[in-house]
Write an enzyme that holds these catalytic residues in place. Sequence first.
Site, short mmCIF file in Angstrom:
data_model
loop_
_atom_site.label_atom_id
_atom_site.label_comp_id
_atom_site.label_asym_id
_atom_site.label_seq_id
_atom_site.Cartn_x
_atom_site.Cartn_y
_atom_site.Cartn_z
N ASP A 97 106.28 103.38 60.59
CA ASP A 97 105.20 102.85 61.43
C ASP A 97 105.66 102.83 62.88
OD1 ASP A 97 103.02 101.35 62.35
OD2 ASP A 97 102.96 100.10 60.55
N ASP A 192 100.53 103.03 65.21
CA ASP A 192 99.80 101.80 65.48
C ASP A 192 98.85 101.99 66.67
OD1 ASP A 192 99.64 98.93 64.82
OD2 ASP A 192 100.42 98.60 66.83
N GLU A 242 96.10 104.72 63.63
CA GLU A 242 95.21 103.56 63.55
C GLU A 242 94.35 103.57 64.80
OE1 GLU A 242 95.30 98.71 63.04
OE2 GLU A 242 96.61 99.69 64.47
N HIS A 316 97.55 94.89 56.04
CA HIS A 316 98.17 93.61 56.38
C HIS A 316 97.38 92.82 57.43
CE1 HIS A 316 99.29 96.55 59.32
NE2 HIS A 316 99.69 95.59 60.14
N ASP A 317 96.30 93.41 57.95
CA ASP A 317 95.48 92.71 58.94
C ASP A 317 94.14 92.25 58.36
OD1 ASP A 317 97.36 93.32 60.95
OD2 ASP A 317 96.35 95.20 61.47
O1 TEU Z 1 96.52 96.26 64.56
C1 TEU Z 1 95.64 96.59 65.58
C2 TEU Z 1 94.25 96.08 65.57
O2 TEU Z 1 93.51 96.37 66.50
C3 TEU Z 1 93.73 95.21 64.56
O3 TEU Z 1 93.92 95.61 63.28
C4 TEU Z 1 94.08 93.81 64.86
O4 TEU Z 1 95.40 93.49 64.57
C5 TEU Z 1 93.22 92.92 64.05
O5 TEU Z 1 91.91 93.24 64.26
C6 TEU Z 1 93.41 91.50 64.45
O6 TEU Z 1 92.66 90.79 63.54
C7 TEU Z 1 97.81 96.76 64.68
C8 TEU Z 1 98.68 96.21 63.57
O7 TEU Z 1 98.19 96.66 62.34
C9 TEU Z 1 98.70 94.72 63.68
O8 TEU Z 1 99.40 94.12 62.62
C10 TEU Z 1 99.33 94.38 65.01
O9 TEU Z 1 99.26 93.00 65.22
C11 TEU Z 1 98.64 95.08 66.16
O10 TEU Z 1 98.40 96.45 65.92
C12 TEU Z 1 99.49 95.05 67.39
O11 TEU Z 1 100.59 95.89 67.24
#
Ligand code: TEU
Length: 536
Positions: A97, A192, A242, A316-317
């Site tokens: 990642d 990411d 992402e 995970h989000d």
């Molecule tokens: O997530 C980015 C993102 O825009 C969303 O998934 C956001 O974290 C979510 O809507 C908040 O509720 C990525 C990663 O997957 C996340 O875990 C990180 O916190 C984020 O980037 C920052 O690196």
Amino acid sequence: MQDKYKSSAVYQIYIKSFCDSNGDGIGDLNGIRSKLPYLHSLGVKYIWVTPFFCSPMADNGYDVSDYRNVNPMFGTMSDCEAMIREADALGMGFMFDMVFNHTSDEHEWFRKALAGDPKYMDYYIFRDNPPEWSSVFGGPAWKFVPSLGKYYLHLFDPKQPDLNWDNPQVREELKDVVRFWKAKGVKGFRFDVLNLISKPANLDSLPAGSGVASCKDGPHIHEYIQELVRDAGIGDMITVGEMSSTTLEQCKQYANPSGSELSMCFNFHHLKVDYKDGGKWTLMPPDLHELRRIFSTWQEGMSQAGSWQALFWCNHDQPRIVSRFGDEGEYWKQSAKMLATFVHLMRGTPYIYQGEELGMTNAHFTDISQYQDVESTNYYRIMRDNGVSEADALAILGAKSRDNARTPMQWTAGHEAGFTSGESWLTVNPNHTEINAESEESDPDSILSYYRQLVQLRKDYPVISEGDVRFIDTGNDKVIGYERRLGEVRLVVLCNFSGNDEAVAGVDVKGKVLIGNYSGSHKMMKPYETLAILEG
Ligand code: TEU
Ligand code: CA
């Protein structure tokens, strides 16, 4: 090369919560190694591990302070190398990642920037009078540095300063990071929030608003992705970006079939159908009409362009899907299987997030002290400051917090769900006594067994891995259906998203049932029933 991932599934590991090998309550690389046979038996070909690089862990590793070293809390470089080798021996490959939109504020580049070194200040985005943007985790997206008299941009936490991709040296540094891990033998990468890296040119004069909305799909985005993929030599590896608040037109290009950009993208429109007026911190049942509209538009649109899609409900989000669009009670098992079928038989590469294959549910925390996630604790405070009652704020976190996805993997019914011999960093879900891998392992009717079948079907049936897709009219808003076609073969998939019997009209199909969760008929579907029928 593309065929490699068209017939494959990917498993996502949130390392901190997957398996702890040394009793310190934190999942680690050796924990992953010990579970490789489990992943192999699930049939997945790729394993995406969330960041385990050096980090002060302000955002659980999405704040990287050294891209080339392992955070000691997760193990060592030799553990990592052994993990790659052992997966390889089982025919599986890792996707690492890459968090390239921002670094940690503790990264040496940012430390030098803060010390006033002009070279490194230009690695980040410093401004005298920045626009009023909000950050993803609440509060402003710019932080003032008194010693420099300037603000720096952080679309996420203040401890995650955004990198300046317009600086060619930054791009070279990041390509080197990719080359480093490629040389270690990883098979692919997840990037990411990749579509936020190219910032708008006239940034200073932009209006107030969301930082992410102002930076998505920026002016040089395709150019920077193409350059990264070409120069780092990853065009024939599996890559997934992402993409935050993007569009179908952009994703057709990001995942274009020539391979000049990425293999596929994550986009999130289908996971906002339960956001009231577009707001995350609200409660609303899913709008099924909208869900169908989004999936049909994206599936058919991407298919027509020949672009590939990442298929997923969970990461995970996101809160757990069975708690969100299914049922945790009477129809727990049926709804988990229905939701799985819906995405696994579509056109694209399915991603399974740890515990999803067991039907793991939301956390059901009852006290704010149980939450650890920076976004959750920030928004709790913001909601309370805005007059939301404690009970309502906890109910919203209970449905929306990212910690719902982060409770430890439920391996057994025993101590800390078999995740650790010590004490877990995040409260284990008490329902591990019923929902766990050990009890599902030997049960042919379990959710785990069902996921294994779905992963295998994608390998066995080209109509699933290669076929076209078209959404069909079922005469019932609660039942979403689509068909896949390849030559003479037609696969019809029907999914009842409701907890009631639902009649289906106008779907004409005769053939063998490939998979389903009842032994029902497609004319009258039982609660959360799903059925895939193969013709020809
Ligand atoms: O997530 C980015 C993102 O825009 C969303 O998934 C956001 O974290 C979510 O809507 C908040 O509720 C990525 C990663 O997957 C996340 O875990 C990180 O916190 C984020 O980037 C920052 O690196
Ligand atoms: Ca550990």
